[in-house]
Design a protein around this motif. Structure first.
Motif, short mmCIF file in Angstrom:
data_model
loop_
_atom_site.label_atom_id
_atom_site.label_comp_id
_atom_site.label_asym_id
_atom_site.label_seq_id
_atom_site.Cartn_x
_atom_site.Cartn_y
_atom_site.Cartn_z
N MET A 141 -11.62 -2.42 11.87
CA MET A 141 -11.61 -3.37 11.05
C MET A 141 -11.64 -2.71 9.69
N ALA A 142 -12.14 -1.36 9.66
CA ALA A 142 -12.42 -0.73 8.17
C ALA A 142 -10.97 -0.60 7.86
N PHE A 143 -9.92 -0.01 8.90
CA PHE A 143 -8.63 0.41 8.72
C PHE A 143 -7.95 -0.93 7.93
N HIS A 144 -8.03 -1.94 8.70
CA HIS A 144 -7.13 -3.10 8.19
C HIS A 144 -7.62 -3.67 6.75
N ARG A 145 -9.04 -3.57 6.61
CA ARG A 145 -9.67 -3.93 5.23
C ARG A 145 -9.23 -3.17 4.12
N THR A 146 -9.16 -1.86 4.47
CA THR A 146 -9.14 -0.76 3.56
C THR A 146 -7.66 -0.82 3.17
N LEU A 147 -6.55 -0.80 3.90
CA LEU A 147 -5.19 -0.92 3.98
C LEU A 147 -4.81 -2.22 2.89
N ALA A 148 -5.73 -3.20 3.27
CA ALA A 148 -5.43 -4.38 2.31
C ALA A 148 -5.69 -4.17 1.06
N ARG A 149 -6.87 -3.51 0.86
CA ARG A 149 -7.45 -3.14 -0.59
C ARG A 149 -6.44 -2.51 -1.44
N LEU A 150 -5.84 -1.33 -0.70
CA LEU A 150 -5.09 -0.54 -1.37
C LEU A 150 -3.64 -0.97 -1.69
N ALA A 151 -3.37 -2.06 -1.25
CA ALA A 151 -2.30 -2.69 -1.65
C ALA A 151 -2.22 -3.21 -3.16
N ALA A 200 0.73 -1.11 -0.01
CA ALA A 200 -0.09 0.10 0.20
C ALA A 200 0.79 1.21 0.06
N ALA A 201 1.72 1.19 0.72
CA ALA A 201 2.81 2.28 0.75
C ALA A 201 3.59 2.70 -0.65
N ARG A 202 3.73 1.51 -1.48
CA ARG A 202 4.25 1.93 -2.71
C ARG A 202 3.06 2.13 -4.03
N HIS A 203 1.97 1.72 -3.56
CA HIS A 203 0.97 1.91 -4.60
C HIS A 203 -0.23 2.71 -4.42
N ALA A 204 -0.70 2.86 -3.26
CA ALA A 204 -1.80 3.70 -2.98
C ALA A 204 -1.86 5.21 -3.44
N THR A 205 -2.96 5.55 -3.94
CA THR A 205 -2.90 7.00 -4.48
C THR A 205 -3.45 7.93 -3.23
N ASP A 206 -3.19 9.16 -3.45
CA ASP A 206 -3.38 10.03 -2.21
C ASP A 206 -4.83 9.87 -1.77
N ALA A 207 -5.86 9.88 -2.99
CA ALA A 207 -7.20 9.84 -2.57
C ALA A 207 -7.60 8.72 -1.82
N GLN A 208 -6.98 7.59 -2.42
CA GLN A 208 -6.96 6.44 -1.57
C GLN A 208 -6.62 6.47 -0.07
N LEU A 209 -5.63 7.06 0.40
CA LEU A 209 -4.89 7.21 1.44
C LEU A 209 -5.92 8.13 2.44
N ALA A 268 0.56 5.77 13.35
CA ALA A 268 1.89 5.46 12.76
C ALA A 268 1.93 4.81 11.30
N ILE A 269 1.25 3.66 11.36
CA ILE A 269 1.00 2.96 10.22
C ILE A 269 0.70 3.53 9.06
N LEU A 270 -0.44 4.27 9.31
CA LEU A 270 -0.95 5.44 8.19
C LEU A 270 0.06 6.49 7.74
N ALA A 271 0.88 6.85 8.71
CA ALA A 271 1.67 7.76 8.39
C ALA A 271 2.98 7.53 7.70
N ALA A 272 3.38 6.05 7.87
CA ALA A 272 4.51 5.49 7.13
C ALA A 272 3.76 5.34 5.86
N VAL A 273 2.63 4.67 5.58
CA VAL A 273 2.08 4.57 4.17
C VAL A 273 2.10 5.85 3.35
N ARG A 274 1.49 6.96 4.23
CA ARG A 274 1.26 8.15 3.52
C ARG A 274 2.58 8.68 3.13
N GLY A 275 3.55 8.39 3.87
CA GLY A 275 5.18 8.99 3.83
C GLY A 275 5.85 8.06 2.85
#
Length: 257
Positions: free
Chosen positions: A174-184, A126-135, A223-230
């Motif tokens: 759970m939405a956080f974990h599901r969404t993060l998985a989908r953004l991968a 997700a950190a490599r591929h997610a778009t800003d809108a998805q984040l 913190a995970i969100l910040a790493a992915v967004r960063g």
């Protein structure tokens, strides 16, 4: 209106095998095709049983049986007195067993170990591929978690799994974990995780109740969100590994105690 063919053998042309189609099989396919063609999404309501029966030229009891089949696979939800609603993404490759038994301690730990193997890779991807809108969508789930924490009280406060704030917090986490998985970007892996979460939803609520400080869990998610967004994939993977390992250790101690 399109009639559903009777369960007869149908010729597919010279040299082609003869296929025997059952009425319910074809009817369920037509209902799924209707959902797809109309662009219905999870939560959308289907036409009434009478309207569907007239559309497909079948008796209402036959239609109900087809709908029950679809409900068993998680495609639709039958709500008494309300109607039939789309429940799952029809492109989903992996479904949860609707007839599963209650999970024992070993199965719970196996599922947590499976998540520990899958989710760090998904966080990295997700950190490599997610778009800003998805984040932004991912961040919104944590905003809801933060609001639930504000309603539920400060650190260390515990409420029953059925309480309102706890229910909202569980759904947001759970939405956080599901969404993060989908953004991968890997649909199969995202659906595996989705199914694992569905499998032990009740147990996950219990896991949430074991934490003495819900704020800590929330800060880890941030913190995970910040790493992915960063765009820090290695850090995102490491944080997810540490997070899930901590969860597994807490649950293990609770189950062994």
């Amino acid at each position: 209106m399109t009639a559903v063919s009777s369960p007869m053998s149908v010729s597919r042309g010279a040299g082609a095998p003869v296929a025997r189609r059952k009425l319910l099989d074809e009817l369920t396919e037509r209902i799924l095709a209707h959902i797809r063609d109309e662009g219905l999404r999870p939560g959308d309501r289907l036409p009434s049983n009478r309207a569907l029966s007239e559309r497909f030229l079948v008796a209402t009891p036959t239609l109900r049986e087809a709908l029950r089949r679809l409900e068993a696979t998680g495609a639709v939800e039958l709500r008494h007195g309300s109607g039939v609603y789309v429940r799952a993404d029809l492109a989903r490759l992996i479904m949860v067993n609707p007839n599963r038994l209650r999970l024992d301690a070993t199965a719970i730990l196996d599922l947590l170990e499976a998540r520990e193997l899958i989710e760090p890779h998904l966080a990295e991807s997700a950190a490599r591929h997610a778009t800003d809108a998805q984040l932004d969508e991912l961040a919104a789930s944590l905003d809801r978690a933060g609001s639930a924490l504000g309603v539920g009280g400060g650190p260390g406060e515990r409420s029953g799994p059925g309480a309102g704030p706890d229910g909202a917090l569980h759904a947001a986490n759970m939405a956080f974990h599901r969404t993060l998985a989908r953004l991968a970007g890997n649909r199969a892996l995202a659906q595996v995780l989705d199914s694992l979460i569905d499998l032990h939803d009740e147990e996950q609520r219990y896991i949430q109740a074991l934490y003495g400080d819900r704020d800590h869990d929330h800060h880890v998610h941030l913190a995970i969100l910040a790493a992915v967004r960063g765009r820090a994939p290695v850090k995102a993977r490491r944080l997810m590994v540490e997070h899930l390992r901590d969860v597994r250790q807490v649950v293990t101690r609770a189950l062994e105690g």
